[in-house]
Design a protein around this motif. Structure first.
Motif, short mmCIF file in Angstrom:
data_model
loop_
_atom_site.label_atom_id
_atom_site.label_comp_id
_atom_site.label_asym_id
_atom_site.label_seq_id
_atom_site.Cartn_x
_atom_site.Cartn_y
_atom_site.Cartn_z
N LYS A 1 0.84 -1.05 -0.20
CA LYS A 1 0.07 0.09 0.14
C LYS A 1 1.00 1.33 -0.06
N THR B 1 -1.03 7.50 0.14
CA THR B 1 -2.44 7.56 0.12
C THR B 1 -2.99 7.37 1.66
N ALA B 2 -2.44 6.61 2.39
CA ALA B 2 -2.76 6.66 3.89
C ALA B 2 -2.61 7.76 4.27
N SER C 1 -6.02 10.12 5.78
CA SER C 1 -5.99 10.24 7.13
C SER C 1 -6.14 12.09 7.30
N GLY D 1 -7.21 7.03 7.21
CA GLY D 1 -5.87 6.32 7.09
C GLY D 1 -5.71 4.80 7.47
N GLN D 2 -6.19 4.70 8.80
CA GLN D 2 -5.99 3.54 9.63
C GLN D 2 -6.81 2.55 8.98
N PHE E 1 -7.61 2.24 5.96
CA PHE E 1 -6.90 1.74 4.76
C PHE E 1 -5.94 0.91 5.06
N ASN E 2 -5.26 1.02 6.15
CA ASN E 2 -4.19 -0.05 6.57
C ASN E 2 -4.64 -1.00 7.22
N ALA F 1 -0.75 6.65 10.56
CA ALA F 1 -1.17 6.08 9.12
C ALA F 1 0.01 6.04 8.23
N VAL G 1 2.24 1.95 7.16
CA VAL G 1 2.22 1.61 5.77
C VAL G 1 3.79 1.52 5.68
#
Length: 148
Positions: free
Chosen positions: A5, A9-10, A14, A21-22, A24-25, A71, A75
């Motif tokens: 990832k 982006t994260a 966020s 963002g979290q 997404f993670n 975030a 990643v």
């Protein structure tokens, strides 16, 4: 084979919405807690006035900015916690300095038992509530005191 990832982006997610963002993670619980905490602090900032409003807004900014950094770092580190941040003395110091904002450190640290985590959580939440309630209690007591 896992897809790597993008940390950018994260970070951007966020910045747009705290906790996104979290999520997404793939840290959904953490993301929801961050979102709910930021939403609660935002509502408290709107509700209160004066110094309390400033301090709550500052807490919101600190929480949101730490979520952005988290975030991005998660990643980059592929989810591996940094050893320094999860050492017991550091976590306890952060709990004493920033209170509930250090809960993610406490709950992710492998050096605390479940009982210790809950104990520290209760202690810090109680102290934070006392910090918030004390000015109102003092005002009420002053109003109840007989005139001298």
């Amino acid at each position: 084979m896992s897809v790597r990832k993008s940390p950018i982006t994260a970070l951007v997610l966020s910045v747009i919405v705290p906790g996104l963002g979290q999520i997404f993670n793939e840290e959904k619980k953490k993301g929801l807690v961050i979102f709910a905490s930021c939403l609660g602090l935002a509502l408290l900032t709107y509700w209160f006035s004066g110094f309390n409003k400033f301090s709550i807004a500052l807490a919101l900014i600190l929480l949101w900015s730490s979520a952005i950094v988290d975030a991005f770092k998660v990643v980059n580190a592929s989810g591996q916690p940094s050893e320094f941040y999860y050492r017991r003395p550091y976590v306890v110091a952060m709990l004493l300095l920033v209170g509930p904002l250090a809960f993610p450190l406490l709950w992710q640290s492998p050096q605390f038992s479940r009982f210790a985590r809950w104990t520290w959580t209760v202690i810090v939440v109680t102290a934070a509530l006392m910090f918030v309630v004390t000015p109102y209690l003092m005002n009420w007591l002053i109003k109840q005191a007989p005139d001298m």
